[in-house]
Scaffold this motif. Structure first.
Motif, mmCIF file in Angstrom:
data_model
loop_
_atom_site.group_PDB
_atom_site.id
_atom_site.type_symbol
_atom_site.label_atom_id
_atom_site.label_comp_id
_atom_site.label_asym_id
_atom_site.label_seq_id
_atom_site.Cartn_x
_atom_site.Cartn_y
_atom_site.Cartn_z
ATOM 1 N N LYS A 58 -3.494 2.517 -7.756
ATOM 2 C CA LYS A 58 -3.466 1.050 -7.784
ATOM 3 C C LYS A 58 -3.316 0.533 -9.209
ATOM 4 C CE LYS A 58 -6.210 0.064 -3.636
ATOM 5 N NZ LYS A 58 -7.517 -0.455 -3.167
ATOM 6 N N GLU A 68 -7.489 4.616 -6.376
ATOM 7 C CA GLU A 68 -7.797 3.647 -7.434
ATOM 8 C C GLU A 68 -6.917 3.874 -8.660
ATOM 9 O OE1 GLU A 68 -9.649 0.867 -7.162
ATOM 10 O OE2 GLU A 68 -9.772 1.503 -5.074
ATOM 11 N N HIS A 117 0.217 1.192 -10.353
ATOM 12 C CA HIS A 117 1.143 0.303 -9.644
ATOM 13 C C HIS A 117 1.116 -1.101 -10.248
ATOM 14 C CE1 HIS A 117 3.516 -1.292 -6.368
ATOM 15 N NE2 HIS A 117 2.600 -2.220 -6.158
ATOM 16 N N VAL A 131 2.035 1.781 -3.493
ATOM 17 C CA VAL A 131 0.921 2.272 -4.308
ATOM 18 C C VAL A 131 0.757 3.781 -4.105
ATOM 19 C CG1 VAL A 131 -1.600 2.250 -4.533
ATOM 20 C CG2 VAL A 131 -0.341 0.098 -4.444
ATOM 21 N N LEU A 139 0.830 -1.203 0.000
ATOM 22 C CA LEU A 139 0.000 0.000 0.000
ATOM 23 C C LEU A 139 0.867 1.256 0.000
ATOM 24 C CD1 LEU A 139 -2.789 1.302 0.055
ATOM 25 C CD2 LEU A 139 -2.749 1.112 2.544
#
Length: 114
Positions: free
Chosen positions: A68, A65, A71, A18, A15
């Motif tokens: 993500k 989002e 990533h 990200v 996370l």
């Protein structure tokens, strides 16, 4: 117990990576290659015009989002992002619908002057 903690640490580290993905509504001054264009949409109950609502917090989910998706490509940024929104009132509740898209780019090394 160690397996659970290791998995938690991996998720936490993932996370963090990200969230390091840059989100920009313009271009960036770094060398990159274009990977793709990504789209995200979200609908949630809020009223951005309520003085108690922080728009930055409300939009954090849509930014995450985009991060993500970038990533997942191993990319460093989503540039030239566009955000569109609409307010919808349904059964007395105010909803915000957000649609966002941008260009996923992966940074490359430059050999300027070399």
């Amino acid at each position: 117990m160690g397996i659970f903690n290791d998995k938690y640490d991996e998720n936490k580290e993932d996370l963090q990576r990200v969230k390091e993905v840059i989100i920009s509504t313009g271009n960036i001054n770094r060398s990159y290659v274009v990977r793709d264009v990504v789209f995200v949409a979200e609908k949630f109950e809020t009223d951005l015009f309520d003085p108690q609502v922080d728009p930055n917090e409300s939009l954090a989910g849509i930014k995450l989002e985009l991060q993500k998706k970038a990533h997942a490509y191993g990319a460093g940024a989503v540039i030239n992002c566009h955000f569109d929104h609409d307010h919808v009132v349904h059964e007395g509740k105010t909803y915000l619908e957000i649609f966002a898209y941008g260009t996923v780019v992966q940074f490359i090394q430059s050999t300027i002057g070399g």
